[in-house]
Scaffold this active site. Structure first.
Site, PDB file in Angstrom:
ATOM      1  NE  ARG A 130      -4.074  -1.924   2.011  1.00  0.00           N
ATOM      2  CZ  ARG A 130      -3.946  -2.985   2.811  1.00  0.00           C
ATOM      3  NH1 ARG A 130      -2.965  -3.027   3.700  1.00  0.00           N
ATOM      4  NH2 ARG A 130      -4.787  -3.984   2.725  1.00  0.00           N
ATOM      5  CE  LYS A 152       1.129  13.799 -15.290  1.00  0.00           C
ATOM      6  NZ  LYS A 152       0.959  14.197 -16.700  1.00  0.00           N
ATOM      7  CD  GLU A 194      10.033  16.129 -22.839  1.00  0.00           C
ATOM      8  OE1 GLU A 194       9.359  17.144 -22.603  1.00  0.00           O
ATOM      9  OE2 GLU A 194       9.548  15.026 -23.184  1.00  0.00           O
ATOM     10  CE  LYS A 235       7.314  17.145 -14.368  1.00  0.00           C
ATOM     11  NZ  LYS A 235       7.343  15.912 -15.125  1.00  0.00           N
ATOM     12  CD  GLU A 245      -1.492  16.794 -17.330  1.00  0.00           C
ATOM     13  OE1 GLU A 245      -0.549  16.122 -16.887  1.00  0.00           O
ATOM     14  OE2 GLU A 245      -1.929  16.694 -18.476  1.00  0.00           O
ATOM     15  NE  ARG A 249       2.514  17.182 -13.791  1.00  0.00           N
ATOM     16  CZ  ARG A 249       2.916  16.282 -12.897  1.00  0.00           C
ATOM     17  NH1 ARG A 249       2.433  16.287 -11.668  1.00  0.00           N
ATOM     18  NH2 ARG A 249       3.815  15.368 -13.226  1.00  0.00           N
ATOM     19  CG  ASN A 253       0.634  17.577 -21.640  1.00  0.00           C
ATOM     20  OD1 ASN A 253       1.487  16.755 -21.332  1.00  0.00           O
ATOM     21  ND2 ASN A 253      -0.523  17.676 -21.027  1.00  0.00           N
ATOM     22  CG  HIS A 256       4.249  16.115 -24.796  1.00  0.00           C
ATOM     23  ND1 HIS A 256       5.116  17.178 -24.780  1.00  0.00           N
ATOM     24  CD2 HIS A 256       4.888  15.109 -24.140  1.00  0.00           C
ATOM     25  CE1 HIS A 256       6.215  16.839 -24.124  1.00  0.00           C
ATOM     26  NE2 HIS A 256       6.110  15.591 -23.728  1.00  0.00           N
ATOM     27  CG  HIS A 260       1.706  11.579 -26.900  1.00  0.00           C
ATOM     28  ND1 HIS A 260       0.978  11.987 -25.806  1.00  0.00           N
ATOM     29  CD2 HIS A 260       2.899  11.178 -26.426  1.00  0.00           C
ATOM     30  CE1 HIS A 260       1.722  11.857 -24.720  1.00  0.00           C
ATOM     31  NE2 HIS A 260       2.882  11.361 -25.071  1.00  0.00           N
ATOM     32  CG  HIS A 274       8.673  11.079 -25.218  1.00  0.00           C
ATOM     33  ND1 HIS A 274       7.308  11.134 -25.423  1.00  0.00           N
ATOM     34  CD2 HIS A 274       8.958  12.088 -24.366  1.00  0.00           C
ATOM     35  CE1 HIS A 274       6.802  12.132 -24.723  1.00  0.00           C
ATOM     36  NE2 HIS A 274       7.773  12.725 -24.066  1.00  0.00           N
TER      37      HIS A 274
HETATM   38  N1  LIG Z   1       6.492  10.244 -15.296  1.00  0.00           N
HETATM   39  C1  LIG Z   1       6.592  11.275 -16.088  1.00  0.00           C
HETATM   40  O1  LIG Z   1       6.244  12.392 -15.716  1.00  0.00           O
HETATM   41  C2  LIG Z   1       7.159  11.074 -17.452  1.00  0.00           C
HETATM   42  C3  LIG Z   1       7.498  12.187 -18.219  1.00  0.00           C
HETATM   43  C4  LIG Z   1       8.086  11.979 -19.468  1.00  0.00           C
HETATM   44  C5  LIG Z   1       8.315  10.683 -19.917  1.00  0.00           C
HETATM   45  N2  LIG Z   1       7.960   9.622 -19.135  1.00  0.00           N
HETATM   46  C6  LIG Z   1       8.214   8.250 -19.589  1.00  0.00           C
HETATM   47  O2  LIG Z   1       9.614   8.079 -19.691  1.00  0.00           O
HETATM   48  C7  LIG Z   1       9.889   7.042 -20.622  1.00  0.00           C
HETATM   49  C8  LIG Z   1      11.046   7.463 -21.502  1.00  0.00           C
HETATM   50  O3  LIG Z   1      12.161   7.696 -20.679  1.00  0.00           O
HETATM   51  P1  LIG Z   1      13.652   7.692 -21.257  1.00  0.00           P
HETATM   52  O4  LIG Z   1      13.697   8.502 -22.478  1.00  0.00           O
HETATM   53  O5  LIG Z   1      14.535   8.020 -20.139  1.00  0.00           O
HETATM   54  O6  LIG Z   1      13.803   6.191 -21.780  1.00  0.00           O
HETATM   55  P2  LIG Z   1      14.455   4.867 -21.128  1.00  0.00           P
HETATM   56  O7  LIG Z   1      14.246   4.794 -19.683  1.00  0.00           O
HETATM   57  O8  LIG Z   1      13.963   3.733 -21.949  1.00  0.00           O
HETATM   58  O9  LIG Z   1      16.006   5.076 -21.424  1.00  0.00           O
HETATM   59  C9  LIG Z   1      16.448   5.137 -22.748  1.00  0.00           C
HETATM   60  C10 LIG Z   1      17.560   4.104 -23.019  1.00  0.00           C
HETATM   61  O10 LIG Z   1      18.770   4.566 -22.415  1.00  0.00           O
HETATM   62  C11 LIG Z   1      19.311   3.563 -21.569  1.00  0.00           C
HETATM   63  N3  LIG Z   1      20.008   4.279 -20.486  1.00  0.00           N
HETATM   64  C12 LIG Z   1      19.435   4.936 -19.461  1.00  0.00           C
HETATM   65  N4  LIG Z   1      20.365   5.588 -18.748  1.00  0.00           N
HETATM   66  C13 LIG Z   1      21.549   5.325 -19.322  1.00  0.00           C
HETATM   67  C14 LIG Z   1      22.880   5.735 -19.061  1.00  0.00           C
HETATM   68  N5  LIG Z   1      23.173   6.595 -18.070  1.00  0.00           N
HETATM   69  N6  LIG Z   1      23.863   5.252 -19.854  1.00  0.00           N
HETATM   70  C15 LIG Z   1      23.568   4.424 -20.901  1.00  0.00           C
HETATM   71  N7  LIG Z   1      22.336   4.035 -21.220  1.00  0.00           N
HETATM   72  C16 LIG Z   1      21.334   4.488 -20.438  1.00  0.00           C
HETATM   73  C17 LIG Z   1      18.146   2.727 -21.150  1.00  0.00           C
HETATM   74  O11 LIG Z   1      18.546   1.429 -20.787  1.00  0.00           O
HETATM   75  C18 LIG Z   1      17.290   2.732 -22.410  1.00  0.00           C
HETATM   76  O12 LIG Z   1      17.763   1.759 -23.308  1.00  0.00           O
HETATM   77  C19 LIG Z   1       8.606   6.792 -21.377  1.00  0.00           C
HETATM   78  O13 LIG Z   1       8.057   5.579 -20.962  1.00  0.00           O
HETATM   79  C20 LIG Z   1       7.707   7.944 -20.954  1.00  0.00           C
HETATM   80  O14 LIG Z   1       6.341   7.584 -20.918  1.00  0.00           O
HETATM   81  C21 LIG Z   1       7.395   9.799 -17.925  1.00  0.00           C
HETATM   82 ZN   LIG Z   2       7.653  14.444 -22.844  1.00  0.00          ZN
END
Ligand SMILES: NC(=O)c1ccc[n+]([C@@H]2O[C@H](COP(=O)([O-])OP(=O)(O)OC[C@H]3O[C@@H](n4cnc5c(N)ncnc54)[C@H](O)[C@@H]3O)[C@@H](O)[C@H]2O)c1
Ligand SMILES: [Zn+2]
Length: 375
Positions: A130, A152, A194, A235, A245, A249, A253, A256, A260, A274
């Site tokens: 929980r 999030k 971003e 942020k 949001e 917030r 987007n 986005h 998307h 992304h």
């Molecule tokens: N929670 C939120 O507010 C929020 C906001 C934006 C995006 N997201 C989510 O984030 C995700 C995308 O995140 P991302 O772009 O970080 O992708 P990711 O976590 O998949 O990382 C990208 C790639 O880089 C590799 N990697 C990570 N750190 C590394 C490092 N220091 N050295 C070498 N390789 C490394 C990972 O293994 C992966 O293959 C999506 O699922 C998206 O929905 C969430």
């Molecule tokens: Zn984004």
């Protein structure tokens, strides 16, 4: 741009959410302090690190050593790298792993990785026993400036991305900017979309600073830390005003809704990352604002030129295979930012003057996009 950032020591940004407030600590070589930071926050707690296989190869040993040095009991759950891990089976594995390792209510989950690990581990922490506290240790630029902050968390559903999840704020975010040295350049560049987004939302001075200093941001060192700190402040400030949001917030987007749709058409794969989709989406949102007569064309051109200069896609023709207009409109209609048939877009009246436009006519969007697809 808000007050200058001191660079010799770590910068701390507060996310002000009453009893759920926390710090984002940004700086070089912070990972060795992870254990002592957590021990100070939760004396006697154990910590379970959740990470992916790629990040584990580069940084897990250092993270575990830091926890062990602080005298903490540690456990680990390592998942496959990539978006596909944001799924029920992998979530279940993490939750079961935490229980098997006897992680109790007073213990912590450490999310060591990019946005995928942060979203997954954060959600696992939100629902296991929980609710367990989570520390975010973001290792991608995207995660350091965006996904690790704001609470999030979640996984993807067959019906779409991020449709199952919870708001679960971390108790600490530790952004060690040297961890980005191992990040592939394409991932860094995607995360930069971003960063530029924060300037374009409401900080024209920051955007101008990025135009002058982006090469140093990419090279690492003080400019990179400064860009990350300013982004986190932006942020944190927006999340502090509108955690769930319902208002401001939504500005996050920017780019986005368009983005998307292209990302979904590419199957959320490495055909289009992304951040790459966001860059294209920002260029389209600024272009659309100019087309609607809300924004001087010169400002749209300036926003686009900067994103293109760093090597991000800004035109539909930059994509290898673009979807057709019907498919794009269908994907945009499925997006959760649609209310009552009207589309919600973030549009702009200038560089750093973005606003929420909730009543955009789908026909105008279709005409604008169709012209871009043909051009
Ligand atoms: N929670 C939120 O507010 C929020 C906001 C934006 C995006 N997201 C989510 O984030 C995700 C995308 O995140 P991302 O772009 O970080 O992708 P990711 O976590 O998949 O990382 C990208 C790639 O880089 C590799 N990697 C990570 N750190 C590394 C490092 N220091 N050295 C070498 N390789 C490394 C990972 O293994 C992966 O293959 C999506 O699922 C998206 O929905 C969430
Ligand atoms: Zn984004």
């Amino acid at each position: 741009m808000t007050a200058p950032v001191r660079l010799a020591e770590p910068t701390s940004v507060r996310v002000a959410l009453a009893e759920r407030s926390y710090d984002i600590v940004i700086g070089r070589n912070l990972l060795p302090q992870l254990g002592s930071s957590i021990a100070a926050l939760r004396p006697g707690a154990a910590a379970a690190i959740v990470t992916d296989e790629t990040v584990a190869r580069h940084h897990l040993a250092a993270a575990e050593a830091s926890l062990a040095d602080a005298g903490m009991r540690t456990a680990r759950v390592v998942v496959p790298a990539g978006e596909a891990s944001k799924s029920w089976p992998v979530l279940e594995r993490i939750c079961n792993g935490l229980l098997a390792e006897k992680i109790e209510r007073r213990d912590l989950v450490v999310a060591l990785g990019g946005g995928v690990v942060g979203d997954l581990a954060g959600f696992a922490a939100a629902v296991t026993r929980r609710g367990l506290d989570v520390v975010q240790v973001p290792t991608t630029l995207l995660a350091q400036v965006d996904s690790s902050v704001g609470g999030k968390t979640g996984i993807n559903a067959a019906q779409g991305k991020n449709l199952i999840g919870a708001f679960h704020q971390p108790v600490l975010v530790l952004a060690d900017t040297t961890l980005l040295d191992t990040l592939p350049p394409r991932e860094f560049r995607a995360g930069y979309a971003e960063v530029a987004k924060y300037g374009l939302i409401n900080d024209a001075a920051f955007f101008a600073w990025l135009e002058a200093n982006w090469r140093d941001v990419f090279a690492g060192g003080p400019a990179r830390d400064q860009a990350i700190a300013v982004s986190c402040r932006a942020k944190a400030s927006i999340v502090g005003r509108d955690e769930r949001e319902t208002g401001d917030r939504q500005l996050l987007n920017l780019g986005h809704t368009f983005g998307h749709a292209f990302e979904a058409a590419a199957g959320f794969s490495d055909r289009l990352l992304h951040g790459e989709a966001v860059a294209l989406g920002i260029a389209l949102a600024y272009g659309f604002s100019a087309e609607l007569g809300l924004l001087p064309q010169a400002d749209a051109d300036r926003a686009t030129a900067h994103l293109a200069a760093v090597g991000l896609p800004t035109r539909v023709s930059d994509l290898r295979d673009a979807p057709g207009i019907d498919r794009l409109m269908e994907l945009m209609a499925q997006d959760k930012k649609v209310k009552g048939g009207k589309l919600t877009f973030i549009l702009a009246r200038g560089i750093g003057q973005s606003f929420v436009a909730a009543d955009i006519d789908a026909g105008a969007v279709r005409a604008y996009l169709a012209a871009r697809l043909e051009g």
